[in-house]
Design a protein around this motif. Structure first.
Motif, PDB file in Angstrom:
ATOM      1  N   PRO A  55      62.553  39.866  43.070  1.00 18.43           N
ATOM      2  CA  PRO A  55      63.924  39.337  43.078  1.00 18.43           C
ATOM      3  C   PRO A  55      63.979  38.110  42.180  1.00 18.43           C
ATOM      4  O   PRO A  55      63.036  37.319  42.127  1.00 18.43           O
ATOM      5  N   GLY A  56      65.077  37.923  41.458  1.00 21.69           N
ATOM      6  CA  GLY A  56      65.196  36.815  40.522  1.00 21.69           C
ATOM      7  C   GLY A  56      65.098  35.463  41.191  1.00 21.69           C
ATOM      8  O   GLY A  56      65.662  35.247  42.267  1.00 21.69           O
ATOM      9  N   VAL A  57      64.363  34.565  40.559  1.00 20.11           N
ATOM     10  CA  VAL A  57      64.245  33.193  41.064  1.00 20.11           C
ATOM     11  C   VAL A  57      65.267  32.301  40.372  1.00 20.11           C
ATOM     12  O   VAL A  57      66.044  31.600  41.007  1.00 20.11           O
ATOM     13  N   GLU A  58      65.279  32.339  39.040  1.00 18.00           N
ATOM     14  CA  GLU A  58      66.247  31.545  38.291  1.00 18.00           C
ATOM     15  C   GLU A  58      67.656  32.106  38.422  1.00 18.00           C
ATOM     16  O   GLU A  58      68.645  31.370  38.328  1.00 18.00           O
ATOM     17  N   HIS A  59      67.753  33.413  38.622  1.00 20.62           N
ATOM     18  CA  HIS A  59      69.055  34.065  38.775  1.00 20.62           C
ATOM     19  C   HIS A  59      69.048  34.874  40.069  1.00 20.62           C
ATOM     20  O   HIS A  59      68.842  36.092  40.054  1.00 20.62           O
ATOM     21  N   PRO A  60      69.259  34.216  41.207  1.00 21.43           N
ATOM     22  CA  PRO A  60      69.272  34.922  42.493  1.00 21.43           C
ATOM     23  C   PRO A  60      70.318  36.042  42.493  1.00 21.43           C
ATOM     24  O   PRO A  60      71.379  35.920  41.891  1.00 21.43           O
ATOM     25  N   GLY A  61      69.965  37.113  43.146  1.00 24.15           N
ATOM     26  CA  GLY A  61      70.856  38.264  43.176  1.00 24.15           C
ATOM     27  C   GLY A  61      70.567  39.253  42.070  1.00 24.15           C
ATOM     28  O   GLY A  61      71.172  40.322  42.011  1.00 24.15           O
ATOM     29  N   GLN A  62      69.640  38.894  41.168  1.00 23.33           N
ATOM     30  CA  GLN A  62      69.223  39.784  40.091  1.00 23.33           C
ATOM     31  C   GLN A  62      67.776  40.207  40.324  1.00 23.33           C
ATOM     32  O   GLN A  62      67.062  39.602  41.121  1.00 23.33           O
ATOM     33  N   VAL A  63      67.357  41.237  39.608  1.00 17.04           N
ATOM     34  CA  VAL A  63      65.984  41.727  39.696  1.00 17.04           C
ATOM     35  C   VAL A  63      65.239  41.320  38.435  1.00 17.04           C
ATOM     36  O   VAL A  63      65.691  41.595  37.320  1.00 17.04           O
ATOM     37  N   ASP A  64      64.106  40.648  38.599  1.00 15.27           N
ATOM     38  CA  ASP A  64      63.299  40.175  37.480  1.00 15.27           C
ATOM     39  C   ASP A  64      62.162  41.155  37.230  1.00 15.27           C
ATOM     40  O   ASP A  64      61.308  41.365  38.099  1.00 15.27           O
ATOM     41  N   LEU A  65      62.156  41.745  36.040  1.00 16.68           N
ATOM     42  CA  LEU A  65      61.105  42.710  35.695  1.00 16.68           C
ATOM     43  C   LEU A  65      59.886  42.053  35.083  1.00 16.68           C
ATOM     44  O   LEU A  65      58.836  42.676  34.972  1.00 16.68           O
ATOM     45  N   GLY A  66      60.013  40.788  34.677  1.00 12.42           N
ATOM     46  CA  GLY A  66      58.870  40.082  34.124  1.00 12.42           C
ATOM     47  C   GLY A  66      58.419  40.652  32.793  1.00 12.42           C
ATOM     48  O   GLY A  66      59.066  41.494  32.181  1.00 12.42           O
ATOM     49  N   SER A  67      57.265  40.179  32.329  1.00 14.47           N
ATOM     50  CA  SER A  67      56.694  40.657  31.070  1.00 14.47           C
ATOM     51  C   SER A  67      55.782  41.845  31.330  1.00 14.47           C
ATOM     52  O   SER A  67      55.150  41.935  32.385  1.00 14.47           O
ATOM     53  N   VAL A  68      55.737  42.762  30.359  1.00 16.86           N
ATOM     54  CA  VAL A  68      54.867  43.929  30.494  1.00 16.86           C
ATOM     55  C   VAL A  68      54.019  44.058  29.241  1.00 16.86           C
ATOM     56  O   VAL A  68      54.408  43.608  28.156  1.00 16.86           O
ATOM     57  N   GLY A  69      52.867  44.668  29.398  1.00 17.06           N
ATOM     58  CA  GLY A  69      51.997  44.928  28.264  1.00 17.06           C
ATOM     59  C   GLY A  69      52.522  46.085  27.439  1.00 17.06           C
ATOM     60  O   GLY A  69      53.349  46.873  27.909  1.00 17.06           O
ATOM     61  N   PRO A  70      52.055  46.209  26.210  1.00 17.07           N
ATOM     62  CA  PRO A  70      52.533  47.298  25.336  1.00 17.07           C
ATOM     63  C   PRO A  70      52.248  48.684  25.901  1.00 17.07           C
ATOM     64  O   PRO A  70      53.042  49.603  25.721  1.00 17.07           O
ATOM     65  N   GLU A  71      51.111  48.838  26.618  1.00 16.32           N
ATOM     66  CA  GLU A  71      50.798  50.143  27.193  1.00 16.32           C
ATOM     67  C   GLU A  71      51.833  50.534  28.235  1.00 16.32           C
ATOM     68  O   GLU A  71      52.279  51.689  28.296  1.00 16.32           O
ATOM     69  N   THR A  72      52.236  49.567  29.060  1.00 14.13           N
ATOM     70  CA  THR A  72      53.248  49.839  30.082  1.00 14.13           C
ATOM     71  C   THR A  72      54.589  50.154  29.437  1.00 14.13           C
ATOM     72  O   THR A  72      55.315  51.049  29.871  1.00 14.13           O
ATOM     73  N   ALA A  73      54.927  49.405  28.381  1.00 25.57           N
ATOM     74  CA  ALA A  73      56.195  49.639  27.683  1.00 25.57           C
ATOM     75  C   ALA A  73      56.236  51.041  27.082  1.00 25.57           C
ATOM     76  O   ALA A  73      57.259  51.739  27.160  1.00 25.57           O
ATOM     77  N   VAL A  74      55.121  51.474  26.503  1.00 28.24           N
ATOM     78  CA  VAL A  74      55.049  52.812  25.913  1.00 28.24           C
ATOM     79  C   VAL A  74      55.192  53.879  26.996  1.00 28.24           C
ATOM     80  O   VAL A  74      55.926  54.863  26.840  1.00 28.24           O
ATOM     81  N   ALA A  75      54.496  53.685  28.116  1.00 28.36           N
ATOM     82  CA  ALA A  75      54.560  54.656  29.209  1.00 28.36           C
ATOM     83  C   ALA A  75      55.972  54.738  29.781  1.00 28.36           C
ATOM     84  O   ALA A  75      56.477  55.824  30.082  1.00 28.36           O
ATOM     85  N   LEU A  76      56.617  53.578  29.941  1.00 29.53           N
ATOM     86  CA  LEU A  76      57.976  53.551  30.463  1.00 29.53           C
ATOM     87  C   LEU A  76      58.940  54.237  29.510  1.00 29.53           C
ATOM     88  O   LEU A  76      59.839  54.982  29.938  1.00 29.53           O
ATOM     89  N   THR A  77      58.761  54.013  28.216  1.00 26.42           N
ATOM     90  CA  THR A  77      59.599  54.661  27.208  1.00 26.42           C
ATOM     91  C   THR A  77      59.467  56.171  27.292  1.00 26.42           C
ATOM     92  O   THR A  77      60.465  56.910  27.242  1.00 26.42           O
ATOM     93  N   ARG A  78      58.246  56.656  27.434  1.00 29.55           N
ATOM     94  CA  ARG A  78      58.017  58.100  27.530  1.00 29.55           C
ATOM     95  C   ARG A  78      58.681  58.692  28.758  1.00 29.55           C
ATOM     96  O   ARG A  78      59.290  59.770  28.708  1.00 29.55           O
ATOM     97  N   MET A  79      58.580  57.983  29.874  1.00 31.31           N
ATOM     98  CA  MET A  79      59.189  58.479  31.114  1.00 31.31           C
ATOM     99  C   MET A  79      60.701  58.549  31.009  1.00 31.31           C
ATOM    100  O   MET A  79      61.331  59.512  31.437  1.00 31.31           O
ATOM    101  N   ILE A  80      61.292  57.511  30.428  1.00 37.70           N
ATOM    102  CA  ILE A  80      62.748  57.491  30.278  1.00 37.70           C
ATOM    103  C   ILE A  80      63.196  58.608  29.346  1.00 37.70           C
ATOM    104  O   ILE A  80      64.184  59.312  29.608  1.00 37.70           O
TER     105      ILE A  80
END
Length: 203
Positions: A47-72
């Motif tokens: 859950p967002g700390v700086e922006h309460p009520g929002q969801v914070d996804l944080g930073s991801v590594g390139p491998e995770t970004a590639v995997a997420l792109t493929r899934m989408i």
């Protein structure tokens, strides 16, 4: 991150003391965390700390970004194929219009020059105007929209198109065009099929 990280937020404060949007963010974060974990994605969902009520996804590594792109992309595979098929049909007929692309599960057609829209009417089996007609005049542009919508509906077996006429703009030096918005995947597929059936013609 484990599920305790998120659930402890509501455990410590009590769900009744959390504002509704904060509680919704905590619940959504937990659901997304479980989905990412099940898919093997190393995503730090909180859950967002700086922006309460929002969801914070944080930073991801390139491998995770590639995997997420493929899934989408797998989930929108049909839409991507339809946009590519329509793009190929547009290129075959050398139509001067933007490449269609996928946005929010639909195929975006974008702004089409009036002369291109007129050619498209002909390719879809619609009636053609007097060659001396100035399409950028308001009455003629409205007639063009009517002809395009009728031809589009017939060629796509009931597909709906709602073009908006944008006149010439001297300030931004842009020519008149029709903003055609987006269409469903099935309609895009039928539009591509209708164009594929027509013999190639020069622009």
């Amino acid at each position: 991150m484990n599920a305790t990280t998120i659930t402890s937020l509501t455990d410590r404060l009590g769900s009744r003391t959390l504002p509704e949007d904060h509680l919704a963010a905590a619940t959504a974060s937990l659901d997304l965390h479980h989905a990412c974990a099940a898919a093997g994605l190393n995503l730090s969902v909180l859950p967002g700390v700086e922006h309460p009520g929002q969801v914070d996804l944080g930073s991801v590594g390139p491998e995770t970004a590639v995997a997420l792109t493929r899934m989408i992309r797998r989930t929108i595979k049909d839409a991507l194929r339809a946009s590519e098929r329509l793009r190929a049909a547009i290129c075959t007929h050398e139509l001067d219009m933007p490449e269609p692309y996928v946005h929010r599960g639909q195929i975006v057609l974008g702004e089409i020059p009036l002369t291109t829209a007129d050619r498209l009417v002909g390719l879809l089996g619609g009636p053609q105007p007097d060659p001396d007609v100035e399409l950028s005049y308001w009455p003629e542009a409205q007639l063009l929209i009517k002809r395009l919508c009728q031809a589009f509906k017939q060629a796509t077996h009931g597909g709906f198109l709602d073009p908006q006429f944008h006149p010439d703009c001297l300030r931004c030096q842009s020519d008149a065009a029709l903003a055609c918005g987006s269409i469903p995947v099935m309609t895009a597929r039928r539009l591509a099929r209708a164009l594929e059936r027509q013999p190639r013609t020069a622009a």
